[in-house]
Design an enzyme around this catalytic site. Sequence first.
Site, mmCIF file in Angstrom:
data_model
loop_
_atom_site.group_PDB
_atom_site.id
_atom_site.type_symbol
_atom_site.label_atom_id
_atom_site.label_comp_id
_atom_site.label_asym_id
_atom_site.label_seq_id
_atom_site.Cartn_x
_atom_site.Cartn_y
_atom_site.Cartn_z
ATOM 1 N N ASP A 24 -30.856 -33.029 20.136
ATOM 2 C CA ASP A 24 -31.825 -32.985 19.036
ATOM 3 C C ASP A 24 -31.051 -32.662 17.757
ATOM 4 O O ASP A 24 -29.803 -32.716 17.726
ATOM 5 C CB ASP A 24 -32.944 -31.965 19.321
ATOM 6 C CG ASP A 24 -32.461 -30.524 19.206
ATOM 7 O OD1 ASP A 24 -31.232 -30.291 19.091
ATOM 8 O OD2 ASP A 24 -33.312 -29.611 19.224
ATOM 9 N N HIS A 25 -31.776 -32.302 16.694
ATOM 10 C CA HIS A 25 -31.113 -32.021 15.411
ATOM 11 C C HIS A 25 -30.155 -30.829 15.516
ATOM 12 O O HIS A 25 -29.158 -30.781 14.806
ATOM 13 C CB HIS A 25 -32.155 -31.786 14.308
ATOM 14 C CG HIS A 25 -33.166 -30.746 14.639
ATOM 15 N ND1 HIS A 25 -34.274 -31.010 15.445
ATOM 16 C CD2 HIS A 25 -33.253 -29.432 14.311
ATOM 17 C CE1 HIS A 25 -34.979 -29.901 15.571
ATOM 18 N NE2 HIS A 25 -34.391 -28.930 14.904
ATOM 19 N N CYS A 78 -28.690 -28.990 22.327
ATOM 20 C CA CYS A 78 -29.652 -28.571 21.308
ATOM 21 C C CYS A 78 -28.996 -27.403 20.567
ATOM 22 O O CYS A 78 -27.794 -27.175 20.695
ATOM 23 C CB CYS A 78 -31.017 -28.233 21.910
ATOM 24 S SG CYS A 78 -31.041 -26.825 23.033
ATOM 25 N N GLY A 79 -29.766 -26.669 19.792
ATOM 26 C CA GLY A 79 -29.156 -25.602 19.001
ATOM 27 C C GLY A 79 -28.487 -24.550 19.863
ATOM 28 O O GLY A 79 -27.334 -24.178 19.645
ATOM 29 N N THR A 80 -29.215 -24.081 20.868
ATOM 30 C CA THR A 80 -28.673 -23.043 21.760
ATOM 31 C C THR A 80 -28.208 -23.598 23.103
ATOM 32 O O THR A 80 -27.467 -22.915 23.823
ATOM 33 C CB THR A 80 -29.762 -22.001 22.081
ATOM 34 O OG1 THR A 80 -30.875 -22.707 22.668
ATOM 35 C CG2 THR A 80 -30.218 -21.256 20.831
ATOM 36 N N GLY A 81 -28.709 -24.745 23.472
ATOM 37 C CA GLY A 81 -28.492 -25.281 24.829
ATOM 38 C C GLY A 81 -29.554 -24.795 25.803
ATOM 39 O O GLY A 81 -29.658 -25.298 26.923
ATOM 40 N N HIS A 126 -19.479 -24.720 42.341
ATOM 41 C CA HIS A 126 -20.462 -24.009 43.171
ATOM 42 C C HIS A 126 -21.850 -24.640 43.114
ATOM 43 O O HIS A 126 -22.609 -24.527 44.073
ATOM 44 C CB HIS A 126 -20.600 -22.547 42.703
ATOM 45 C CG HIS A 126 -19.468 -21.683 43.155
ATOM 46 N ND1 HIS A 126 -19.425 -20.327 42.920
ATOM 47 C CD2 HIS A 126 -18.324 -21.978 43.841
ATOM 48 C CE1 HIS A 126 -18.313 -19.823 43.424
ATOM 49 N NE2 HIS A 126 -17.622 -20.804 43.982
ATOM 50 N N ARG A 149 -25.072 -24.992 17.990
ATOM 51 C CA ARG A 149 -24.893 -23.998 16.929
ATOM 52 C C ARG A 149 -24.037 -22.820 17.381
ATOM 53 O O ARG A 149 -23.803 -21.900 16.597
ATOM 54 C CB ARG A 149 -26.260 -23.484 16.468
ATOM 55 C CG ARG A 149 -27.095 -24.575 15.806
ATOM 56 C CD ARG A 149 -28.451 -24.048 15.352
ATOM 57 N NE ARG A 149 -29.228 -25.111 14.732
ATOM 58 C CZ ARG A 149 -30.532 -25.328 14.929
ATOM 59 N NH1 ARG A 149 -31.218 -24.542 15.741
ATOM 60 N NH2 ARG A 149 -31.148 -26.305 14.322
#
Length: 156
Positions: free
Chosen positions: A10-11, A81-84, A114, A125
């Site tokens: 995403d952005h 994404c920003g944080t994942g 694993h 980010r």
Amino acid sequence: MIKRIFIGCDHGGFELKEKIMQKYGHSNVFFDKNGKTKADSFTFIDCGAFALDQNDDFPDFVSAVCSEIKKDKNAFGILICGTGIGVSIIANRNKYIRAALCHSTTYAKFARFHNNANVLCLGGRFVDFNTACRIIEVFFKTESSPDLKYKKRMEG
Ligand code: RB5
């Protein structure tokens, strides 16, 4: 067979995804060159976003990547994404998807060894480009463990 890696963002992950595609998107990539053949190479396929749009929604790109992996169980994914966190939560709702959010090469190694993860999630980010490349290279050159106890645990 050349393995395919479908990549979506995403952005919040757009800038990192673009850099990853610039680095790996032009030809088949060998993450571990020693004695490898064409069959060990990967090709990156961009599932968007194709432009920076602050109003886009990461579930759309998760869906695009996961539907490709459902069609080809040997394929892999990268979701950013920003944080994942958002992409990993949504991706793991899909059958056949084992998505792992990785912050380091150690996480990448164990996510494959694993957990036989088939989707690598990154926080655009929170991880710089060079670290992201190292994580990608370790993730895609690590095979899942042949020890059946790991497989059994992942099957729940
Ligand atoms: C979008 O601004 C941001 O919320 C998203 O990229 C992601 O970090 C959510 O988990």
